[in-house]
Design a protein around this motif. Structure first.
Motif, PDB file in Angstrom:
ATOM      1  N   GLU A 116       0.810  -1.442  -0.107  1.00 62.77           N
ATOM      2  CA  GLU A 116      -0.067  -0.029  -0.082  1.00 62.77           C
ATOM      3  C   GLU A 116       0.905   1.483   0.052  1.00 62.77           C
ATOM      4  O   GLU A 116       2.109   1.329   0.285  1.00 62.77           O
ATOM      5  CB  GLU A 116      -0.967   0.072   1.282  1.00 62.77           C
ATOM      6  N   TYR A 118       0.657   5.574   1.138  1.00 63.75           N
ATOM      7  CA  TYR A 118       0.074   6.818   1.470  1.00 63.75           C
ATOM      8  C   TYR A 118      -0.105   7.889   0.482  1.00 63.75           C
ATOM      9  O   TYR A 118       1.319   8.274   0.084  1.00 63.75           O
ATOM     10  CB  TYR A 118       0.823   7.411   2.937  1.00 63.75           C
ATOM     11  N   ALA A 120      -1.609  11.480  -1.501  1.00 71.26           N
ATOM     12  CA  ALA A 120      -2.449  12.789  -1.350  1.00 71.26           C
ATOM     13  C   ALA A 120      -1.795  13.876  -2.468  1.00 71.26           C
ATOM     14  O   ALA A 120      -0.863  13.861  -3.056  1.00 71.26           O
ATOM     15  CB  ALA A 120      -2.410  13.671  -0.265  1.00 71.26           C
ATOM     16  N   GLU A 136      -8.537  14.313   0.092  1.00 74.19           N
ATOM     17  CA  GLU A 136      -7.963  13.928   1.394  1.00 74.19           C
ATOM     18  C   GLU A 136      -6.815  13.312   1.160  1.00 74.19           C
ATOM     19  O   GLU A 136      -6.615  12.575   0.252  1.00 74.19           O
ATOM     20  CB  GLU A 136      -9.173  13.065   2.009  1.00 74.19           C
ATOM     21  N   GLU A 137      -6.047  12.798   2.305  1.00 79.03           N
ATOM     22  CA  GLU A 137      -4.788  11.943   2.476  1.00 79.03           C
ATOM     23  C   GLU A 137      -5.677  10.394   2.369  1.00 79.03           C
ATOM     24  O   GLU A 137      -6.548  10.239   3.214  1.00 79.03           O
ATOM     25  CB  GLU A 137      -4.038  12.223   3.468  1.00 79.03           C
ATOM     26  N   ARG A 138      -4.878   9.346   1.842  1.00 79.13           N
ATOM     27  CA  ARG A 138      -5.429   8.266   1.990  1.00 79.13           C
ATOM     28  C   ARG A 138      -4.320   7.089   1.988  1.00 79.13           C
ATOM     29  O   ARG A 138      -3.331   7.159   1.483  1.00 79.13           O
ATOM     30  CB  ARG A 138      -6.629   7.986   0.926  1.00 79.13           C
ATOM     31  N   VAL A 139      -4.667   5.883   2.534  1.00 73.20           N
ATOM     32  CA  VAL A 139      -4.011   4.611   2.208  1.00 73.20           C
ATOM     33  C   VAL A 139      -4.317   3.664   1.443  1.00 73.20           C
ATOM     34  O   VAL A 139      -5.745   3.225   1.871  1.00 73.20           O
ATOM     35  CB  VAL A 139      -3.336   4.331   3.784  1.00 73.20           C
ATOM     36  N   CYS A 140      -3.987   2.997   0.418  1.00 71.51           N
ATOM     37  CA  CYS A 140      -4.650   2.076  -0.522  1.00 71.51           C
ATOM     38  C   CYS A 140      -3.621   1.478  -1.339  1.00 71.51           C
ATOM     39  O   CYS A 140      -2.262   1.918  -1.159  1.00 71.51           O
ATOM     40  CB  CYS A 140      -5.502   2.877  -1.365  1.00 71.51           C
ATOM     41  N   ILE A 211      -3.458   7.176   9.586  1.00 75.42           N
ATOM     42  CA  ILE A 211      -4.500   6.718   8.451  1.00 75.42           C
ATOM     43  C   ILE A 211      -5.165   5.444   8.647  1.00 75.42           C
ATOM     44  O   ILE A 211      -6.302   5.481   8.678  1.00 75.42           O
ATOM     45  CB  ILE A 211      -4.092   7.246   7.128  1.00 75.42           C
ATOM     46  N   ARG A 212      -4.082   4.669   8.664  1.00 76.64           N
ATOM     47  CA  ARG A 212      -4.856   3.230   8.891  1.00 76.64           C
ATOM     48  C   ARG A 212      -4.664   2.707  10.295  1.00 76.64           C
ATOM     49  O   ARG A 212      -3.768   3.277  11.010  1.00 76.64           O
ATOM     50  CB  ARG A 212      -4.193   2.198   7.910  1.00 76.64           C
TER      51      ARG A 212
END
Length: 221
Positions: A116, A118, A120, A136-140, A211-212
């Protein structure tokens, strides 16, 4: 009125960095932050001709990033601020990453492990010159990152060397391999917030921005 004296730190990635009053130091050494951070703070303060009692606030990169690194930075900032009764300024490490370049539009991405990232999108504010979060900032997973398709962007962060082939787009102008969040950028962002009327928060309110969710197996990450 002179600007406040703010000590800034960021330990969210392999880079451990400290900055105050135009003096900064950075050392890229994974898994060593707990040993090098406090000596680095002492050296930077000494080079700036300052002592802890001269500080008006502490600024800290709070992640996202490595769980252990983020915790070291946050706990150190809390301890210093509590000892002196100082306010603290939490700063996103992704925003600090975006602030470390002259590029006006940034695709910030850090390796989050476990397949994954981080990620943005930040665009420079024309008035302040500081990066402003878009969305938004995201983790994926890297394949789930939805980068904009309009405009021109520059890639920054440790995820780009790993996943740039998946992120090839006509509007990606290029990417920088060895970019890390830096304490001098954390300092600039915190100072801008102070000048805008933000008084920071209490040390006990400073929290990691993971985040996660943090899980027990992440203890050594």
């Amino acid at each position: 009125m002179s600007d406040p004296i703010i000590l800034a730190i960021d330990t969210a990635t392999e880079a451990c960095s400290v900055a105050v009053n135009g003096v900064a130091e950075c050392q890229v050494e994974a898994n060593a932050h707990s040993q090098i951070l406090l000596p680095m703070i002492s050296r930077v303060l000494q080079r700036a001709g300052l002592v802890l009692g001269d500080l008006d606030a502490i600024a800290c990169g709070v992640g996202p990033g490595g769980f252990t690194g983020v915790r070291i930075g946050v706990s150190t900032a809390q301890a210093l601020a509590m000892a002196r009764g100082l306010p603290v300024y939490p700063v996103s490490s992704l925003q600090a990453l975006a602030a470390a370049t002259v590029q006006p539009s940034v695709l910030a991405a850090l390796d989050a492990r476990k397949g994954e990232v981080y990620a943005a999108v930040y665009v420079q504010d024309e008035r302040t010159g500081l990066p402003v979060l878009q969305g938004e900032e995201r983790v994926c997973p890297p394949g789930a990152v939805a980068w904009p398709h309009e405009g021109g962007y520059w890639g920054l962060g440790s995820a780009w060397p790993l996943y740039h082939s998946e992120w090839q787009q006509d509007n990606v102008l290029g990417w920088t391999e060895d970019a890390y969040p830096q304490a001098d950028a954390v300092l600039r962002l915190a100072l801008a917030r102070h000048l805008g009327g933000d008084e920071g928060c209490r040390p006990d309110q400073l929290e990691p921005h993971y985040i996660r969710p943090f899980l027990p197996q992440d203890q050594q990450k």
